[in-house]
Design an enzyme around this catalytic site. Structure first.
Site, PDB file in Angstrom:
ATOM      1  N   CYS A 164      -2.989  -7.840   6.709  1.00 27.75           N
ATOM      2  CA  CYS A 164      -2.707  -6.442   7.037  1.00 27.75           C
ATOM      3  C   CYS A 164      -3.100  -6.139   8.475  1.00 27.75           C
ATOM      4  O   CYS A 164      -4.246  -6.351   8.875  1.00 27.75           O
ATOM      5  CB  CYS A 164      -3.460  -5.509   6.089  1.00 27.75           C
ATOM      6  SG  CYS A 164      -3.211  -3.783   6.513  1.00 27.75           S
ATOM      7  N   ALA A 204       0.844  -1.193   0.000  1.00 25.95           N
ATOM      8  CA  ALA A 204       0.000   0.000   0.000  1.00 25.95           C
ATOM      9  C   ALA A 204       0.882   1.246   0.000  1.00 25.95           C
ATOM     10  O   ALA A 204       1.820   1.344   0.776  1.00 25.95           O
ATOM     11  CB  ALA A 204      -0.913  -0.005   1.220  1.00 25.95           C
TER      12      ALA A 204
HETATM   13  C1  LIG Z   1       4.620   0.208   3.290  1.00 29.19           C
HETATM   14  C2  LIG Z   1       4.078  -1.191   3.295  1.00 29.19           C
HETATM   15  C3  LIG Z   1       2.845  -1.436   2.713  1.00 29.19           C
HETATM   16  C4  LIG Z   1       2.325  -2.726   2.685  1.00 29.19           C
HETATM   17  N1  LIG Z   1       1.128  -2.950   2.075  1.00 29.19           N
HETATM   18  C5  LIG Z   1       0.647  -4.223   1.967  1.00 29.19           C
HETATM   19  C6  LIG Z   1      -0.559  -4.503   1.248  1.00 29.19           C
HETATM   20  O1  LIG Z   1      -1.209  -3.614   0.690  1.00 29.19           O
HETATM   21  N2  LIG Z   1      -0.970  -5.798   1.190  1.00 29.19           N
HETATM   22  C7  LIG Z   1      -0.262  -6.821   1.780  1.00 29.19           C
HETATM   23  O2  LIG Z   1      -0.667  -7.977   1.686  1.00 29.19           O
HETATM   24  N3  LIG Z   1       0.866  -6.576   2.459  1.00 29.19           N
HETATM   25  C8  LIG Z   1       1.345  -5.318   2.548  1.00 29.19           C
HETATM   26  N4  LIG Z   1       2.538  -5.096   3.191  1.00 29.19           N
HETATM   27  C9  LIG Z   1       3.308  -6.257   3.688  1.00 29.19           C
HETATM   28  C10 LIG Z   1       4.327  -6.727   2.634  1.00 29.19           C
HETATM   29  O3  LIG Z   1       3.689  -7.198   1.465  1.00 29.19           O
HETATM   30  C11 LIG Z   1       5.247  -7.829   3.187  1.00 29.19           C
HETATM   31  O4  LIG Z   1       4.526  -9.014   3.375  1.00 29.19           O
HETATM   32  C12 LIG Z   1       5.893  -7.408   4.499  1.00 29.19           C
HETATM   33  O5  LIG Z   1       6.427  -6.106   4.376  1.00 29.19           O
HETATM   34  C13 LIG Z   1       6.990  -8.364   4.944  1.00 29.19           C
HETATM   35  O6  LIG Z   1       8.051  -8.365   4.040  1.00 29.19           O
HETATM   36  P1  LIG Z   1       9.451  -7.584   4.303  1.00 29.19           P
HETATM   37  O7  LIG Z   1       9.872  -7.920   5.710  1.00 29.19           O
HETATM   38  O8  LIG Z   1      10.348  -8.183   3.266  1.00 29.19           O
HETATM   39  O9  LIG Z   1       9.180  -6.140   4.128  1.00 29.19           O
HETATM   40  C14 LIG Z   1       3.047  -3.805   3.264  1.00 29.19           C
HETATM   41  C15 LIG Z   1       4.280  -3.535   3.860  1.00 29.19           C
HETATM   42  C16 LIG Z   1       4.808  -2.257   3.879  1.00 29.19           C
HETATM   43  C17 LIG Z   1       6.148  -2.017   4.504  1.00 29.19           C
END
Ligand SMILES: Cc1cc2nc3c(=O)[nH]c(=O)nc-3n(C[C@H](O)[C@H](O)[C@H](O)COP(=O)(O)O)c2cc1C
Length: 332
Positions: free
Chosen positions: A101, A19
């Site tokens: 989320c 998002a």
């Molecule tokens: C700014 C931001 C926005 C995110 N928006 C969504 C989203 O819209 N839908 C979703 O399923 N996960 C969302 N996530 C989670 C990510 O898809 C991901 O699963 C999570 O950040 C863990 O991965 P990472 O540790 O590699 O960042 C969001 C994460 C961040 C940081």
């Protein structure tokens, strides 16, 4: 239409749904750098079914972004099914249900990760959505609501039984937010428990983490989320690491061009005023770690035109190069 395998095939590297970040320009940047598939930002089923302009906008994509998944959130099965019907007309390659989320505005209404507390409702949602559309339907979950209610294995099995074609697992509880570590061993447990492909997410921050994550969990594919901020080239490096066990640093003289191309796509999509406004946060990420970046931030918050962004980038990079040269560092 593309196959689900574009998302779930062995070793696929995906841009996560994000998002405020995985908009059309960023998705194109990541595809250009070798992301195998991308997801939209999450879209509200309530907004979409009321034809809310902002929600509809989030579903727009360019053919060059394919394979693309659209992610939808909500808690009312009938609304989610109706939204699926609307989205089917756009022919995304996959439809993803958000049960991960933890944001208050989403969970306070019973959607997103709150669905982990109501697995029967989540089952109903998946079943209704699968029934309402011919699109492949996947589900994205966290390992549980909190540490006392970790239920990813049960939820993933239920998703499989309800007709989901894949499940993505973030190895943290909803209560954790982004604190602590993503528990890859629990994601591995989910992988062993179900027959459908499992996609790993959580703490895939560096190019080598993609291979580490696959090796540690046996997952079919991996999502990159925060690891792509300000460095969409991470997809290329992750692929290189898988193939050769090493990867090249992205050269400092190239990233200004990448940032400006990203900005141009933002301007093309949103117009100059909105494009620059929305690009500001990416600029913070692109310039992270540069010399005197804190001083630059003040200026960044005041940028309005492409020319101003380009001038600031040039200045930041040349100051950085001077600094490195003075210190005798490479990359100057
Ligand atoms: C700014 C931001 C926005 C995110 N928006 C969504 C989203 O819209 N839908 C979703 O399923 N996960 C969302 N996530 C989670 C990510 O898809 C991901 O699963 C999570 O950040 C863990 O991965 P990472 O540790 O590699 O960042 C969001 C994460 C961040 C940081």
């Amino acid at each position: 239409m593309m196959a689900v395998g574009d998302f779930t095939g062995a070793g696929k590297i995906l841009l996560a749904p994000l998002a405020g970040v995985s908009d059309s320009p960023f998705r194109r940047m990541c595809r250009d750098f070798g992301a195998d598939a991308v997801y939209t930002e999450m879209v509200s089923s309530e907004g979409l079914t009321r034809r809310n302009v902002g929600s509809v906008e989030l579903t727009r994509f360019d053919e060059r972004e394919r394979p693309i998944g659209i992610q939808v959130f909500g808690k009312r099965p009938a609304r989610m099914a109706e939204a699926a019907g609307i989205l089917e007309a756009l022919e995304p390659d996959i439809l993803d249900i958000n049960a991960c989320c933890p944001a208050r505005r989403v969970v306070s209404k019973g959607g997103g990760a709150a669905l982990l507390k109501t697995p029967d409702l989540l089952r109903e949602i998946i079943t209704e959505v699968v029934r309402a559309t011919g699109l492949p339907v996947s589900v994205k979950i966290r390992i549980g609501w909190d540490e006392d209610s970790i239920n990813a294995v049960d939820v993933a099995r239920m998703a499989e039984d309800s007709g989901a074609v894949a499940v993505t697992v973030h190895g943290r509880t909803a209560k954790q937010g982004f604190r602590g570590r993503s528990d890859w061993s629990l994601v591995a447990e989910v992988k062993r428990a179900v027959g459908i492909p499992v996609i790993l997410t959580g703490d895939v921050m560096r190019p080598e983490d993609v291979k580490r994550g696959i090796d540690a969990t046996g997952c079919d594919a991996v999502m990159i989320a925060r690891g792509s901020f300000g460095r969409p080239w991470i997809f290329e490096q992750a692929r290189e690491y898988i193939e050769r066990g090493t990867y090249a640093e992205f050269p400092p003289e190239k990233w200004v061009g990448v940032a400006l191309r990203h900005l141009d796509l933002m301007i093309e999509t949103f117009g100059e005023r909105m494009g620059v406004l929305r690009f500001r946060k990416h600029l913070l990420w692109y310039t992270k770690g540069l010399y005197r970046v804190v001083a630059l931030r003040w200026h960044m918050a005041r940028l309005h035109t492409r020319a101003e962004v380009a001038a600031l980038l040039e200045r930041a990079v040349s100051e950085n190069a001077d600094r490195r040269r003075n210190r005798g560092e490479k990359g100057a």
